[in-house]
Design a protein around this motif. Structure first.
Motif, PDB file in Angstrom:
ATOM      1  N   SER A   1       0.829  -1.200   0.000  1.00 41.91           N
ATOM      2  CA  SER A   1       0.000   0.000   0.000  1.00 41.91           C
ATOM      3  C   SER A   1       0.869   1.257   0.000  1.00 41.91           C
ATOM      4  O   SER A   1       1.938   1.289   0.597  1.00 41.91           O
ATOM      5  CB  SER A   1      -0.884  -0.025   1.248  1.00 41.91           C
ATOM      6  N   PRO A   2       0.411   2.313  -0.678  1.00 35.29           N
ATOM      7  CA  PRO A   2       1.164   3.575  -0.607  1.00 35.29           C
ATOM      8  C   PRO A   2       1.018   4.242   0.756  1.00 35.29           C
ATOM      9  O   PRO A   2       1.764   5.164   1.057  1.00 35.29           O
ATOM     10  CB  PRO A   2       0.518   4.423  -1.708  1.00 35.29           C
ATOM     11  N   ASN A   3       0.058   3.781   1.545  1.00 37.68           N
ATOM     12  CA  ASN A   3      -0.141   4.372   2.870  1.00 37.68           C
ATOM     13  C   ASN A   3       0.888   3.810   3.852  1.00 37.68           C
ATOM     14  O   ASN A   3       0.920   2.606   4.122  1.00 37.68           O
ATOM     15  CB  ASN A   3      -1.556   4.052   3.348  1.00 37.68           C
ATOM     16  N   TRP A   4       1.721   4.704   4.384  1.00 40.44           N
ATOM     17  CA  TRP A   4       2.828   4.278   5.248  1.00 40.44           C
ATOM     18  C   TRP A   4       2.328   3.501   6.454  1.00 40.44           C
ATOM     19  O   TRP A   4       2.869   2.467   6.824  1.00 40.44           O
ATOM     20  CB  TRP A   4       3.591   5.524   5.691  1.00 40.44           C
ATOM     21  N   LEU A   5       1.255   3.998   7.046  1.00 41.99           N
ATOM     22  CA  LEU A   5       0.754   3.395   8.280  1.00 41.99           C
ATOM     23  C   LEU A   5       0.276   1.964   8.019  1.00 41.99           C
ATOM     24  O   LEU A   5       0.647   1.015   8.715  1.00 41.99           O
ATOM     25  CB  LEU A   5      -0.402   4.252   8.805  1.00 41.99           C
ATOM     26  N   LEU A   6      -0.523   1.807   6.976  1.00 42.78           N
ATOM     27  CA  LEU A   6      -1.061   0.493   6.646  1.00 42.78           C
ATOM     28  C   LEU A   6       0.074  -0.464   6.268  1.00 42.78           C
ATOM     29  O   LEU A   6       0.115  -1.615   6.725  1.00 42.78           O
ATOM     30  CB  LEU A   6      -2.050   0.624   5.493  1.00 42.78           C
TER      31      LEU A   6
ATOM     32  N   ALA B   1       1.985  -1.415   9.330  1.00 50.81           N
ATOM     33  CA  ALA B   1       1.180  -2.283  10.191  1.00 50.81           C
ATOM     34  C   ALA B   1       1.208  -3.705   9.640  1.00 50.81           C
ATOM     35  O   ALA B   1       1.414  -4.685  10.375  1.00 50.81           O
ATOM     36  CB  ALA B   1      -0.242  -1.771  10.274  1.00 50.81           C
TER      37      ALA B   1
ATOM     38  N   GLU C   1       6.030  -9.804  10.227  1.00 55.83           N
ATOM     39  CA  GLU C   1       7.300 -10.148  10.880  1.00 55.83           C
ATOM     40  C   GLU C   1       7.068 -10.792  12.251  1.00 55.83           C
ATOM     41  O   GLU C   1       7.724 -11.762  12.605  1.00 55.83           O
ATOM     42  CB  GLU C   1       8.173  -8.902  11.035  1.00 55.83           C
ATOM     43  N   VAL C   2       6.134 -10.221  13.011  1.00 54.98           N
ATOM     44  CA  VAL C   2       5.903 -10.765  14.350  1.00 54.98           C
ATOM     45  C   VAL C   2       5.386 -12.199  14.258  1.00 54.98           C
ATOM     46  O   VAL C   2       5.868 -13.101  14.944  1.00 54.98           O
ATOM     47  CB  VAL C   2       4.911  -9.880  15.139  1.00 54.98           C
TER      48      VAL C   2
ATOM     49  N   PHE D   1       2.454 -15.767   6.130  1.00 52.20           N
ATOM     50  CA  PHE D   1       3.344 -16.311   5.101  1.00 52.20           C
ATOM     51  C   PHE D   1       2.769 -16.045   3.708  1.00 52.20           C
ATOM     52  O   PHE D   1       3.490 -15.703   2.774  1.00 52.20           O
ATOM     53  CB  PHE D   1       3.549 -17.812   5.301  1.00 52.20           C
TER      54      PHE D   1
ATOM     55  N   ASN E   1       3.108  10.067   2.222  1.00 56.58           N
ATOM     56  CA  ASN E   1       2.956   8.725   2.770  1.00 56.58           C
ATOM     57  C   ASN E   1       1.616   8.459   3.431  1.00 56.58           C
ATOM     58  O   ASN E   1       1.220   7.319   3.550  1.00 56.58           O
ATOM     59  CB  ASN E   1       4.065   8.442   3.779  1.00 56.58           C
ATOM     60  N   LEU E   2       0.963   9.504   3.888  1.00 55.12           N
ATOM     61  CA  LEU E   2      -0.282   9.268   4.622  1.00 55.12           C
ATOM     62  C   LEU E   2      -1.498   9.891   3.975  1.00 55.12           C
ATOM     63  O   LEU E   2      -2.598   9.388   4.124  1.00 55.12           O
ATOM     64  CB  LEU E   2      -0.142   9.770   6.064  1.00 55.12           C
TER      65      LEU E   2
ATOM     66  N   ASN F   1      -6.659   7.522   0.907  1.00 54.13           N
ATOM     67  CA  ASN F   1      -5.554   7.300   1.840  1.00 54.13           C
ATOM     68  C   ASN F   1      -5.728   8.105   3.106  1.00 54.13           C
ATOM     69  O   ASN F   1      -5.429   7.627   4.203  1.00 54.13           O
ATOM     70  CB  ASN F   1      -4.240   7.692   1.172  1.00 54.13           C
TER      71      ASN F   1
ATOM     72  N   LEU G   1      -7.113   4.179  10.687  1.00 52.90           N
ATOM     73  CA  LEU G   1      -6.057   3.375  11.289  1.00 52.90           C
ATOM     74  C   LEU G   1      -5.504   4.025  12.542  1.00 52.90           C
ATOM     75  O   LEU G   1      -5.202   3.331  13.526  1.00 52.90           O
ATOM     76  CB  LEU G   1      -4.919   3.155  10.278  1.00 52.90           C
TER      77      LEU G   1
ATOM     78  N   PHE H   1      -5.413   1.971  15.896  1.00 52.27           N
ATOM     79  CA  PHE H   1      -4.153   1.628  16.567  1.00 52.27           C
ATOM     80  C   PHE H   1      -4.047   2.333  17.905  1.00 52.27           C
ATOM     81  O   PHE H   1      -3.503   1.782  18.863  1.00 52.27           O
ATOM     82  CB  PHE H   1      -2.949   1.983  15.684  1.00 52.27           C
TER      83      PHE H   1
ATOM     84  N   PHE I   1      10.996 -14.359  19.010  1.00 52.13           N
ATOM     85  CA  PHE I   1      11.059 -13.297  18.002  1.00 52.13           C
ATOM     86  C   PHE I   1      12.469 -12.756  17.896  1.00 52.13           C
ATOM     87  O   PHE I   1      13.005 -12.606  16.794  1.00 52.13           O
ATOM     88  CB  PHE I   1      10.083 -12.175  18.348  1.00 52.13           C
TER      89      PHE I   1
ATOM     90  N   TYR J   1      14.411 -13.297  14.508  1.00 58.71           N
ATOM     91  CA  TYR J   1      14.624 -12.087  13.717  1.00 58.71           C
ATOM     92  C   TYR J   1      16.107 -11.864  13.506  1.00 58.71           C
ATOM     93  O   TYR J   1      16.550 -11.540  12.403  1.00 58.71           O
ATOM     94  CB  TYR J   1      13.992 -10.890  14.434  1.00 58.71           C
TER      95      TYR J   1
END
Lengths: 390, 515
Positions: free
Chosen positions: A113-118, A121, A127-128, A273, B47-48, B54, B61, B65, B493, B497
Motif C-alpha cells: 500500500s502507498p499508505n505508510w501506516l497500513l 502495520a 514479521e511478528v 506467510f 505517505n499518509l 488514503n 487506522l 491503533f 522473536f 529475527y
C-alpha cells in the motif's frame, strides 16, 4: 558388455558400470540387513508387551467420548473415534484454507500500500507472526485470550456474533418455505453465468469486440439469486442467533473455544506467510508488462485480470501450495490446546490400546493422503494457470 | 564487465572533469527545492494523505491503533503481573538443572558465544584465513565438549588403566609362576632394548656409557629377587634372558633405524617412553582382576533434567549440526543417477515432508525404543533430537537439491575434464556453489526448525514453552498466562529475527545471485 581393446586389461573392480551395480546391491543388502535387525527388535518388543500387528483392535470399544465436531459416545469403536478426529481435522483445515487465503491476500496487498501506516502495520504483523512459533501463538490465543473471555452470563455480543469463554456463536442460516425456489435461482444463475462467460469470451476472442464476459457472468450469478430473494414473499433464509436459555446457549452455529482458537491461530500464522507470497507475486510481474498492457488501451481492470494476475499466479501458486500443506500439517498442533483432531484422537487411542505401530501407521498414512490430495488439487490448478508454450 | 569497480580505467586520460559539471568546471546554479517538497510536511503528504482514500484510511487506522495501544498499555502497566517472570527467571533459563551445577550450562553458553564471536571476527578478515580451519574444527568438536559438560562424565583413574592393561597383557591368572617375578625382568628388557638401540646408533663413548648405566642399575635392582631360588623357573635365568633378548631386540631396532635420518632424534623419545614404562612397571603396576573404579570428574546430570531455555538451545543446535550433513547426503542421493539410492532417498524425503512434525516426534518417542534392542534405552531428549533431525534433514535436502540443480552443467563437465573423480567433482565444485546459492533458504529452514523446537512441549519435554506452561499451572501463578507466553514470543522473536537479519547480510556479502 562390449569389450573394447582398451578395456580388456582394466580389472572389473575399476569398471564404473560394475561398481555402480555392485554399490547399489551392497546398499540394498545393507538396508535390508538393518531393516531385518529393526524388525526382529520390534518383534521382541511386541512380544514383551503382548501386542500384535493386526488392525482388529479398531473394532474394540473406545471407552472415551468426543463431544467436538460430529462427536461419538463411549461405546463406539476405535475406528469411529478415528473418523471423528479426521472430520474435525478436515473441518478446521477447510475453514482455515479459505480464511487464510483471504487474510493473506488482504495483508499482501496492504504490504504494497502507498499508505505508510497500513504498509508498516502489515509488515509488523507479518514479521511478528512469522518469527514466533505457531504453538506459542496458539497457547496465547487459547489460554490467554479465548479462555479469559467473559463467561456466558457476561457474554460479548458483536452484532449477531456472540463471544464467550464457552465458545463463539455465529448466526445460523435456517431455510424457510421459499428456500428450494431460491436455491434453484442460485443454480440457474450459476449455470447461465458460466454459459454467458464462455459464449462472450469466445466472441471477444473471435471478433475482438469488447463483450465484458466477466462482468456479464458476475451480473447473472449475483443478480438472479438477488432477484429471487426480493421477489419471494418472505426471505428464503432467516438467520438465527443464539440466545441464553438458563445456563446454556440455544440455537446459532457454535464454535468450541478450542476450534475457534485453533482456527484463529492457523489463519493468522499461515496468512502472514501467504501475505509475503502475494506481495512477491505482484512484484514479480515486470513493470513493463503493465505499461505495455496500458499502452495497448486495456482498462485498469483488464490490465490486472489479463496481464498481471495470470503472470503473478504462476509465481504464487507453488509457494501457496506449500503454505496450504503447512496449514494442513500444522492443524495437528490442535492437541496442544485440547482440540480433538486426527492426531489428538490417535494419541488417545494409542494411550488406551497401546497399539503403537498400527496407530502411527494409520496416522501417517492419513496425513500423507491429505497432503497428496492438496498437492494434486493445487498442481491441477497450477497447470491450468500455466501459460501454454512456456 | 564491471568497469564501475575499476573506475579509473573508464576516465579519459588526463581529464579530471567530472560528469554533472558545466564546461569550465562551474557548478550549475543551485536552487532550493520548493517548499512543501521536503521535510515532515511533505513526508506526511506523500505517505499518509496522498489521496482522499488514503487520508480516510490513515484516520481510521490512527483511531484503531490508538485504541489498541491504549488497551495493551493499560494491561501491561496496570493489570499484568510481571512478577511471575522475575520470580522464575532461573527456572525459565535452566529449568530443572541442579542449582549448584548451573555453572556448567553457563560455561557451555559462554563457549558457544566465544566461538561465535571468534568466527565473526576471523571471517571478516581475509588475512586471518588460516584460522578458519581451526575454528571450524572447534565448532565440530564443541557439541561433544558441551555434551560432556552438561551430562557430566567420569574418567578411569591411572590406576584403573594400568590395572586393565597389566591384566590383559600378562594374564597373571594364567601364568602364576611368571606373575610373581615379571616386574624386574620386564623393566630390564625395556631398558636393555633402548640402550642397545642407542649403542648401535651412536658411537660416542659418553653416550654409550650413559646408555649402559641404566641397564646396570636395573640389573642391580633385579639382583635380590634373582638370587632367591624359588619356583619352577630359576629367577636368575629369567633376568638373564630378559637382558639378552632386550639387547638383541634393541640391536635390530637400531639397525632398522640407522637406515633413516630420523633415527637419532627418535632415540630420545624412545628413552622417554621406556623410562616412563619402567617407572610404571616397577612402581605402579598392580596386577589383579580388572575393576572399573572411575573418578567422577563432573557429577552426572541426566538429560531428563535438561530443561528451560537450555533445552531449547540444545535441541536447536544439536539438530542443526546433525541435520545439515544428513540433508546434504539425502539431497545428493536424490540427485544421484543410481536408481536404488535415488528411490530410497525420495521415499524418505517425501514421507517425512508429507506428515506433521508432531507425528514424527510421536513416532520417535514411541517406536524408536521398540525398534532398538530391549536392553538399549535412549533418553527422551535424544529421541526428540532424532525425530527433529530427520524432519529438518528432509526439508534441508529439498532446499539443497534446489541449489544442486542450479549449478550449471558446464561446471561439472569442466571439473570432469580436469580429471577430478566423481567424489571430488561433488565436494570441490558442485556442493560449495550449490550451498552458497541456497544460504537464505537454509537459514529460513533453520529459523523454522528453531520455532519447531516448541513442539517437543506437546510430547512432554520441558523446553522453554513446556516449562512456561508448567509455571502457569502452579497455584501461585494462576492467571499469568499472557505474561508468560508473551515472554516466550519475545524470546523466539528476538532469536528468529536476528537469524533472518544475519541471513540477509550473509546473502549480500556472499553475493548470492550476483556472481
Amino acid at each position: 558388455m562390449a569389450r573394447s581393446p582398451s578395456r580388456s586389461f582394466e580389472p572389473f573392480w575399476r569398471d564404473v558400470r560394475v561398481l555402480r551395480v555392485a554399490g547399489q546391491i551392497a546398499f540394498t543388502l545393507a538396508a535390508l540387513a538393518v531393516a531385518a535387525w529393526l524388525v526382529s527388535n520390534l518383534n521382541q518388543a511386541l512380544e514383551a508387551r503382548g501386542l500384535d500387528l493386526s488392525f482388529s483392535f479398531l473394532r474394540r470399544t473406545a471407552g472415551f467420548a468426543i463431544t467436538q465436531g460430529p462427536g461419538m459416545v463411549r461405546t463406539d469403536p476405535y475406528w469411529k473415534a478415528f473418523l471423528v478426529g479426521l472430520a474435525n481435522s478436515l473441518s478446521v483445515i477447510l475453514a482455515g484454507l479459505v480464511l487464510t487465503t483471504l487474510i493473506g491476500l488482504l495483508a499482501g496487498i496492504a504490504l504494497l500500500s502507498p499508505n505508510w501506516l497500513l504498509r508498516n502495520a502489515a509488515r509488523t504483523y507479518v514479521e511478528v507472526i512469522r518469527n514466533t512459533p505457531l504453538l506459542v501463538q496458539l497457547f496465547f490465543i487459547y489460554f490467554g485470550v479465548v479462555l479469559t473471555m467473559p463467561s456466558l452470563q457476561d457474554r460479548l455480543e458483536l452484532g449477531p456474533v456472540i463471544l464467550s469463554q464457552r465458545g463463539v456463536w455465529l448466526p445460523r442460516p435456517v431455510p424457510q418455505d421459499g428456500y428450494p425456489i431460491w436455491l434453484a435461482s442460485v443454480a440457474v444463475g450459476l449455470a447461465l453465468g458460466v454459459w454467458a462467460y464462455t459464449r462472450r469470451e469466445r466472441r471477444r476472442r473471435l471478433t475482438g469486440e469488447e463483450t465484458r464476459p466477466f462482468l456479464s457472468a458476475l451480473a447473472l450469478i449475483v443478480g438472479l439469486p438477488l432477484l429471487g430473494w426480493i421477489v419471494l414473499p418472505e426471505p428464503p433464509l432467516s438467520f438465527e442467533t443464539a440466545v441464553l436459555d438458563g445456563l446454556r446457549m440455544v440455537g446459532g452455529l457454535r464454535m468450541t473455544p478450542e476450534f475457534f482458537a485453533l482456527l484463529l491461530g492457523l489463519v493468522l500464522y499461515t496468512g502472514a506467510f501467504i501475505a509475503d507470497i502475494v506481495r512477491a507475486g505482484i512484484l514479480a510481474v515486470a513493470h513493463g508488462q503493465r505499461e505495455a498492457a496500458r499502452s495497448l488501451g486495456l482498462s485498469e481492470g483488464n490490465v490486472l485480470r489479463l496481464v498481471v494476475l495470470p503472470q503473478s499466479m504462476r509465481v504464487v501458486i507453488p509457494p501457496l501450495t506449500n503454505q496450504y500443506l503447512n496449514l494442513a500439517k500444522n492443524s495437528s498442533l490442535a492437541f496442544g490446546i485440547g482440540y480433538l483432531d486426527l492426531y489428538a484422537v490417535s494419541q488417545i487411542i494409542f494411550n488406551q490400546s497401546g497399539q503403537a505401530v498400527q496407530v502411527i501407521a494409520l496416522l501417517m498414512a492419513t496425513y500423507l493422503a491429505l497432503s497428496l490430495l492438496i498437492s494434486v488439487v493445487m498442481n491441477w490448478f497450477n497447470r491450468r494457470m500455466a501459460i501454454p508454450g512456456r | 564487465m564491471n568497469l564501475a569497480h575499476t573506475g579509473r580505467l573508464a576516465d579519459p586520460p588526463g581529464g579530471s572533469e567530472r560528469p554533472g559539471l558545466l564546461p569550465g568546471g562551474q557548478a550549475p546554479p543551485m536552487e532550493r527545492p520548493p517548499r512543501g517538497e521536503t521535510g515532515a510536511y511533505a513526508w506526511l503528504r506523500h505517505n499518509l494523505f496522498s489521496s482522499s482514500f488514503n487520508a480516510g484510511l490513515t484516520l481510521v487506522l490512527v483511531v484503531l491503533f490508538g485504541w489498541v495501544a491504549a488497551v495493551v498499555l493499560r494491561w501491561a502497566v496496570l493489570e499484568a503481573n510481571w512478577g511471575v517472570i522475575l520470580k522464575n527467571w532461573r527456572v525459565i533459563l535452566w529449568g530443572l538443572y541442579p542449582r549448584q551445577e548451573i555453572w556448567r550450562p553457563t560455561a557451555s553458553l559462554l563457549l558457544v558465544l566465544l566461538l561465535s564471536v571468534l568466527t565473526w571476527f576471523v571471517w571478516r578478515r581475509p588475512e586471518m584465513r588460516r584460522w578458519r580451519t581451526p575454528i571450524l574444527v572447534a565448532w565440530v568438536v564443541s557439541p561433544l565438549v558441551i555434551g560432556l559438560l552438561l551430562r557430566g562424565f567420569e574418567l578411569p583413574t591411572l590406576r584403573t588403566i594400568s590395572n586393565n592393561i597389566g591384566y590383559y597383557l600378562f594374564r597373571p591368572d594364567l601364568l602364576p609362576a611368571v606373575n610373581a617375578m615379571w616386574r624386574g625382568p620386564t623393566a630390564l628388557f625395556l631398558i636393555a632394548a633402548v640402550a642397545s638401540t642407542t649403542w648401535v646408533l651412536d658411537s660416542r663413548r659418553s653416550v654409550r656409557a650413559l646408555a649402559v648405566a641404566p641397564v646396570v642399575l636395573i640389573g642391580l635392582l633385579n639382583l635380590p629377587s634373582a638370587l632367591r631360588a624359588t619356583g619352577g623357573v630359576p629367577p636368575a635365568l629369567a633376568v638373564l634372558l630378559a637382558a639378552v633378548t632386550g639387547w638383541l631386540v634393541g640391536r635390530s631396532i637400531g639397525r632398522l633405524l640407522s637406515w633413516t635420518e630420523h633415527g637419532r632424534r627418535l632415540v630420545k623419545w624412545l628413552w622417554l617412553a621406556s623410562l616412563i614404562a619402567c617407572l610404571l612397571v616397577l612402581t605402579h603396576f598392580p596386577v589383579g582382576r580388572p575393576e572399573f573404579d572411575p573418578a567422577q570428574i563432573l557429577t552426572s546430570v541426566q538429560p531428563s533434567l535438561w530443561s528451560g531455555i537450555l533445552l531449547t538451545l540444545i535441541l536447536a543446535t544439536v539438530t542443526a549440526v546433525l541435520s545439515f550433513p544428513l540433508g546434504v547426503l539425502l539431497a545428493l542421493g536424490r540427485t544421484s543417477r543410481l536408481p536404488v539410492i535415488r528411490a530410497s532417498c525420495v521415499a524418505v524425503i517425501e514421507v517425512v515432508r508429507g506428515v506433521p512434525l508432531i507425528t514424527i516426534l510421536f513416532m520417535a518417542q514411541v517406536m524408536l525404543p521398540m525398534f532398538l534392542p530391549l536392553d538399549l534405552s535412549i533418553d527422551r531428549v535424544l529421541r526428540a533430537i532424532a525425530g527433529m533431525t530427520i524432519f529438518t534433514a528432509a526439508y534441508l535436502a529439498e532446499v539443497i537439491r534446489g541449489g544442486l540443480q542450479a549449478v550449471p552443467r558446464e561446471q561439472v563437465e569442466a571439473a570432469r575434464a580436469l580429471g577430478l573423480s566423481e567424489l571430488l567433482v561433488t565436494s570441490l565444485v558442485v556442493l560449495p556453489q550449490a550451498l552458497r546459492l541456497v544460504i537464505p533458504a537454509i537459514m529460513g529452514q533453520l529459523v523454522s526448525m528453531f520455532k519447531d523446537t516448541t513442539l517437543v512441549a506437546i510430547i512432554g519435554l520441558l523446553e522453554l514453552l513446556g516449562i512456561l506452561s508448567s509455571i502457569t499451572k502452579q497455584r501461585e501463578f494462576l492467571g499469568t498466562v499472557r505474561e508468560v507466553y508473551l515472554l516466550a514470543a519475545a524470546f523466539y522473536f528476538v532469536v528468529c529475527y536476528a537469524m533472518s537479519v544475519a541471513s540477509r547480510r550473509a546473502e549480500v556479502r556472499l553475493g548470492v545471485g550476483t556472481r
